[in-house]
Design a protein around this motif. Structure first.
Motif, PDB file in Angstrom:
ATOM      1  N   SER A   1       0.826  -1.148   0.074  1.00  0.00           N
ATOM      2  CA  SER A   1       0.023  -0.152  -0.032  1.00  0.00           C
ATOM      3  C   SER A   1       0.862   1.408  -0.073  1.00  0.00           C
ATOM      4  CB  SER A   1      -0.956   0.093   1.394  1.00  0.00           C
ATOM      5  OG  SER A   1      -0.079  -0.110   2.237  1.00  0.00           O
ATOM      6  N   GLY A   2       2.259   1.051   0.261  1.00  0.00           N
ATOM      7  CA  GLY A   2       2.976   2.529   0.654  1.00  0.00           C
ATOM      8  C   GLY A   2       3.635   2.569  -0.943  1.00  0.00           C
ATOM      9  N   MET A   3       3.436   1.630  -1.971  1.00  0.00           N
ATOM     10  CA  MET A   3       4.162   1.814  -3.253  1.00  0.00           C
ATOM     11  C   MET A   3       3.267   2.860  -4.144  1.00  0.00           C
ATOM     12  SD  MET A   3       5.077  -2.254  -3.724  1.00  0.00           S
ATOM     13  CE  MET A   3       6.048  -1.878  -5.510  1.00  0.00           C
ATOM     14  N   THR A   4       4.315   3.651  -4.979  1.00  0.00           N
ATOM     15  CA  THR A   4       3.575   4.321  -6.034  1.00  0.00           C
ATOM     16  C   THR A   4       2.862   3.368  -7.096  1.00  0.00           C
ATOM     17  OG1 THR A   4       5.385   4.501  -7.438  1.00  0.00           O
ATOM     18  CG2 THR A   4       5.404   6.070  -5.585  1.00  0.00           C
ATOM     19  N   HIS A   5       2.036   4.249  -7.787  1.00  0.00           N
ATOM     20  CA  HIS A   5       1.409   3.251  -8.889  1.00  0.00           C
ATOM     21  C   HIS A   5       2.685   2.801  -9.703  1.00  0.00           C
ATOM     22  CE1 HIS A   5      -1.526   2.489 -12.166  1.00  0.00           C
ATOM     23  NE2 HIS A   5      -0.822   3.194 -12.862  1.00  0.00           N
ATOM     24  N   GLN A   6       3.543   3.374 -10.075  1.00  0.00           N
ATOM     25  CA  GLN A   6       4.478   2.848 -10.934  1.00  0.00           C
ATOM     26  C   GLN A   6       5.435   1.815 -10.457  1.00  0.00           C
ATOM     27  OE1 GLN A   6       7.284   5.911 -12.647  1.00  0.00           O
ATOM     28  NE2 GLN A   6       7.656   4.547 -14.409  1.00  0.00           N
ATOM     29  N   GLU A   7       5.502   1.998  -9.201  1.00  0.00           N
ATOM     30  CA  GLU A   7       6.116   0.646  -8.630  1.00  0.00           C
ATOM     31  C   GLU A   7       5.409  -0.517  -8.447  1.00  0.00           C
ATOM     32  OE1 GLU A   7       6.926   2.805  -4.730  1.00  0.00           O
ATOM     33  OE2 GLU A   7       8.958   3.209  -5.251  1.00  0.00           O
ATOM     34  N   LYS A   8       3.984  -0.437  -8.382  1.00  0.00           N
ATOM     35  CA  LYS A   8       3.140  -1.452  -8.234  1.00  0.00           C
ATOM     36  C   LYS A   8       3.177  -2.031  -9.754  1.00  0.00           C
ATOM     37  CE  LYS A   8       0.114   0.194  -4.608  1.00  0.00           C
ATOM     38  NZ  LYS A   8      -1.072   0.551  -4.343  1.00  0.00           N
TER      39      LYS A   8
ATOM     40  N   GLY B   1      12.324 -13.221 -18.390  1.00  0.00           N
ATOM     41  CA  GLY B   1      10.954 -12.823 -18.373  1.00  0.00           C
ATOM     42  C   GLY B   1      10.558 -12.074 -17.270  1.00  0.00           C
ATOM     43  N   ALA B   2      11.056 -11.926 -16.044  1.00  0.00           N
ATOM     44  CA  ALA B   2      10.931 -11.145 -14.990  1.00  0.00           C
ATOM     45  C   ALA B   2      11.298  -9.626 -15.433  1.00  0.00           C
ATOM     46  CB  ALA B   2      11.417 -11.646 -13.563  1.00  0.00           C
ATOM     47  N   VAL B   3      12.614  -9.675 -15.991  1.00  0.00           N
ATOM     48  CA  VAL B   3      13.201  -8.369 -16.248  1.00  0.00           C
ATOM     49  C   VAL B   3      12.327  -7.678 -17.212  1.00  0.00           C
ATOM     50  CG1 VAL B   3      15.247  -7.378 -17.524  1.00  0.00           C
ATOM     51  CG2 VAL B   3      15.589  -8.918 -15.497  1.00  0.00           C
ATOM     52  N   VAL B   4      12.180  -8.426 -18.400  1.00  0.00           N
ATOM     53  CA  VAL B   4      11.299  -7.781 -19.480  1.00  0.00           C
ATOM     54  C   VAL B   4      10.004  -7.347 -19.018  1.00  0.00           C
ATOM     55  CG1 VAL B   4      10.102  -8.441 -21.881  1.00  0.00           C
ATOM     56  CG2 VAL B   4      12.590  -9.149 -21.324  1.00  0.00           C
ATOM     57  N   GLY B   5       9.378  -8.336 -18.102  1.00  0.00           N
ATOM     58  CA  GLY B   5       7.993  -7.758 -17.677  1.00  0.00           C
ATOM     59  C   GLY B   5       8.029  -6.551 -16.632  1.00  0.00           C
ATOM     60  N   GLY B   6       9.039  -6.575 -15.884  1.00  0.00           N
ATOM     61  CA  GLY B   6       9.340  -5.310 -15.028  1.00  0.00           C
ATOM     62  C   GLY B   6       9.517  -4.111 -15.871  1.00  0.00           C
ATOM     63  N   VAL B   7      10.364  -4.157 -16.879  1.00  0.00           N
ATOM     64  CA  VAL B   7      10.440  -2.935 -17.778  1.00  0.00           C
ATOM     65  C   VAL B   7       9.112  -2.622 -18.536  1.00  0.00           C
ATOM     66  CG1 VAL B   7      11.764  -2.134 -19.759  1.00  0.00           C
ATOM     67  CG2 VAL B   7      12.903  -3.300 -18.102  1.00  0.00           C
TER      68      VAL B   7
ATOM     69  N   SER C   1       2.999   1.744 -16.827  1.00  0.00           N
ATOM     70  CA  SER C   1       2.318   2.650 -15.512  1.00  0.00           C
ATOM     71  C   SER C   1       2.919   3.969 -15.487  1.00  0.00           C
ATOM     72  CB  SER C   1       2.559   1.575 -14.588  1.00  0.00           C
ATOM     73  OG  SER C   1       3.879   1.449 -14.142  1.00  0.00           O
ATOM     74  N   LYS C   2       3.725   4.521 -16.469  1.00  0.00           N
ATOM     75  CA  LYS C   2       4.282   5.792 -16.202  1.00  0.00           C
ATOM     76  C   LYS C   2       3.027   6.857 -16.071  1.00  0.00           C
ATOM     77  CE  LYS C   2       8.953   6.131 -17.976  1.00  0.00           C
ATOM     78  NZ  LYS C   2       9.928   6.542 -19.142  1.00  0.00           N
ATOM     79  N   ASP C   3       3.198   7.970 -15.362  1.00  0.00           N
ATOM     80  CA  ASP C   3       2.467   8.814 -15.360  1.00  0.00           C
ATOM     81  C   ASP C   3       2.290   9.726 -16.658  1.00  0.00           C
ATOM     82  OD1 ASP C   3       0.504  10.637 -14.366  1.00  0.00           O
ATOM     83  OD2 ASP C   3       1.788  11.957 -13.149  1.00  0.00           O
TER      84      ASP C   3
END
Length: 75
Positions: free
Chosen positions: A24-31, A57-63, A69-71
């Protein structure tokens, strides 16, 4: 798909759901980054089943999750 991959994927997704509920303390982009990494890791594991594929896959998915989710209002 064998039963081991199906069971491990189900366990991973349920653990992810429990883990993300404490963000809950994370920003929208971190989530978005965390969710993208999780989905990418599962997809990489399902595609070829190795640790290297899961990590890639985790790296590509994270990027992708980070960028999606960028503002849009920030310039």
């Amino acid at each position: 798909m064998d039963i081991f991959k199906l069971a491990s994927t189900a366990i991973l997704l349920s653990a992810l759901g429990l883990g993300l509920s404490g963000c809950s303390g994370m920003t929208h982009q971190e989530k978005g980054t965390a969710a993208g990494a999780a989905v990418g890791g599962v997809a990489g594991n399902l595609l070829c089943g190795g640790v290297l594929c899961t990590g890639a896959g985790a790296v590509v998915g994270g990027v992708i999750g980070h960028e999606v989710s960028k503002d849009k209002d920030k310039k």
